[in-house]
Design an enzyme around this catalytic site. Structure first.
Site, PDB file in Angstrom:
ATOM      1  N   HIS A  97       0.865  -1.148   0.018  1.00 54.36           N
ATOM      2  CA  HIS A  97       0.129   0.106  -0.001  1.00 54.36           C
ATOM      3  C   HIS A  97       0.773   1.150  -0.038  1.00 54.36           C
ATOM      4  O   HIS A  97       1.792   1.207   0.720  1.00 54.36           O
ATOM      5  CB  HIS A  97      -0.907   0.005   1.329  1.00 54.36           C
ATOM      6  CG  HIS A  97      -1.937   1.089   1.128  1.00 54.36           C
ATOM      7  ND1 HIS A  97      -1.599   2.411   1.506  1.00 54.36           N
ATOM      8  CD2 HIS A  97      -3.085   1.078   0.856  1.00 54.36           C
ATOM      9  CE1 HIS A  97      -2.682   3.129   1.236  1.00 54.36           C
ATOM     10  NE2 HIS A  97      -3.830   2.624   0.651  1.00 54.36           N
ATOM     11  N   GLU A 169      -3.731   1.757  -7.256  1.00 53.95           N
ATOM     12  CA  GLU A 169      -4.130   3.021  -6.551  1.00 53.95           C
ATOM     13  C   GLU A 169      -3.409   4.108  -6.581  1.00 53.95           C
ATOM     14  O   GLU A 169      -2.181   4.401  -6.200  1.00 53.95           O
ATOM     15  CB  GLU A 169      -4.126   2.663  -5.138  1.00 53.95           C
ATOM     16  CG  GLU A 169      -4.896   1.298  -4.736  1.00 53.95           C
ATOM     17  CD  GLU A 169      -5.345   1.436  -3.303  1.00 53.95           C
ATOM     18  OE1 GLU A 169      -6.635   1.636  -3.036  1.00 53.95           O
ATOM     19  OE2 GLU A 169      -4.477   1.175  -2.533  1.00 53.95           O
TER      20      GLU A 169
HETATM   21  P1  PGA Z   1      -9.652   5.950  -0.064  1.00 55.25           P
HETATM   22  O1  PGA Z   1      -8.515   5.044   0.384  1.00 55.25           O
HETATM   23  O2  PGA Z   1     -10.701   5.178  -0.578  1.00 55.25           O
HETATM   24  O3  PGA Z   1      -9.914   6.623   1.441  1.00 55.25           O
HETATM   25  O4  PGA Z   1      -8.998   6.993  -0.916  1.00 55.25           O
HETATM   26  C1  PGA Z   1      -8.130   4.109  -0.516  1.00 55.25           C
HETATM   27  C2  PGA Z   1      -6.938   3.209  -0.287  1.00 55.25           C
HETATM   28  O5  PGA Z   1      -5.941   3.634   0.731  1.00 55.25           O
HETATM   29  O6  PGA Z   1      -6.876   1.958  -0.532  1.00 55.25           O
END
Ligand code: PGA
Length: 258
Positions: A97, A169
């Site tokens: 992440h 992401e």
């Molecule tokens: P968020 O987080 O939807 O609050 O932007 C996504 C993530 O960190 O996976």
């Protein structure tokens, strides 16, 4: 129609055991009511994994952890090993992440070791990749993502590659300060990621689920899930309250399967 949609949430460092259990009891009821083609998953803090596992045993919800070491055992104070997580019976492990990359200097090389270790225990790696805003502005998003995929997935056989799930992401789209990504941009990147996976694993690259995450919410999630190469959603804040997550799930189900 898509074969299977993955949707889940990483709670980050937010819920106590009691809060996590309340959420999980409700989610279990929802899981019984919605299509089995929607694969739900939750990723609590380590302290909640064991009690939550007891609650979701026998349900279709996958349980994941937020991080682990690659060694089975050793002098690594503060770390948790795949052997320990396997004992709890988790299904997935979230790796890479952006918060772990940014605050704990996690590298693609370390993530690769963790992926290989997870696969030894048949724990499904959920591998997060994403470019930051400088990389996007310098027009090197694709180069960045391709390098992340290549290093993270180094040494995996095609059989092993079938076990992984990728979450794209973009770092600039995540969290309170995040800016939701344009749908066209997500489409272009997911098409590119699919081609990259095919380049690495031939036809097996078609079978690897690629999820989208970063400020996904009620207003935008259908736009993302409609894209051909988006196989699911990785939701943060918009899924941390069960009512809000439920709203997304019921809307998703009626959109996809009615
Ligand atoms: P968020 O987080 O939807 O609050 O932007 C996504 C993530 O960190 O996976």
């Amino acid at each position: 129609m898509k074969k299977k949609i993955w949707i889940g949430t990483n709670w980050k460092m937010t819920k106590t055991i009691a809060e996590g259990l309340d959420f999980t009891h409700e989610l279990k009821k929802i899981a019984e009511a919605i299509s089995p083609n929607i694969q739900l998953f939750i990723i609590p803090s380590h302290t909640s994994l064991f009690p939550i596992k007891e609650v979701i045993s026998g349900s279709t919800i996958y349980l994941g952890a937020q991080n682990m070491h690659w060694e089975d055992s050793g002098a690594y104070t503060g770390e948790i090993s795949p052997r320990m997580l396997d004992e709890i019976g988790i299904d997935m492990i979230e790796l890479g992440h952006s918060e772990r990359r940014q605050y704990y200097n996690e590298t693609d090389e370390a993530i690769n070791k963790k992926i290989l270790a997870a696969l030894e225990y048949s724990i499904k790696p959920l591998i997060c990749i994403g470019e930051n805003i400088e990389q996007k502005n310098n027009l090197i998003s694709k180069e960045t993502l391709s390098a992340q995929l290549k290093v993270c997935l180094k040494g995996l056989s095609k059989e092993q590659a079938k076990q992984v799930v990728i979450a794209y992401e973009p770092v600039w789209a995540i969290g309170e300060q995040g800016i939701p990504a344009e749908v066209e941009y997500v489409e272009e990147i997911h098409d590119f990621l699919r081609q990259t996976l095919i380049g690495l694993f031939d036809d097996t690259g078609m079978e690897i689920p690629v999820l989208y995450g970063g400020s996904v919410n009620h207003d935008n999630f259908l736009n993302y899930i409609n894209l051909e190469n988006v196989n699911g959603l990785f939701v943060g804040r918009a899924a941390w309250e069960i009512d809000s997550f439920q709203k997304i799930l019921y809307q998703l189900e009626s959109h996809l399967f009615d």
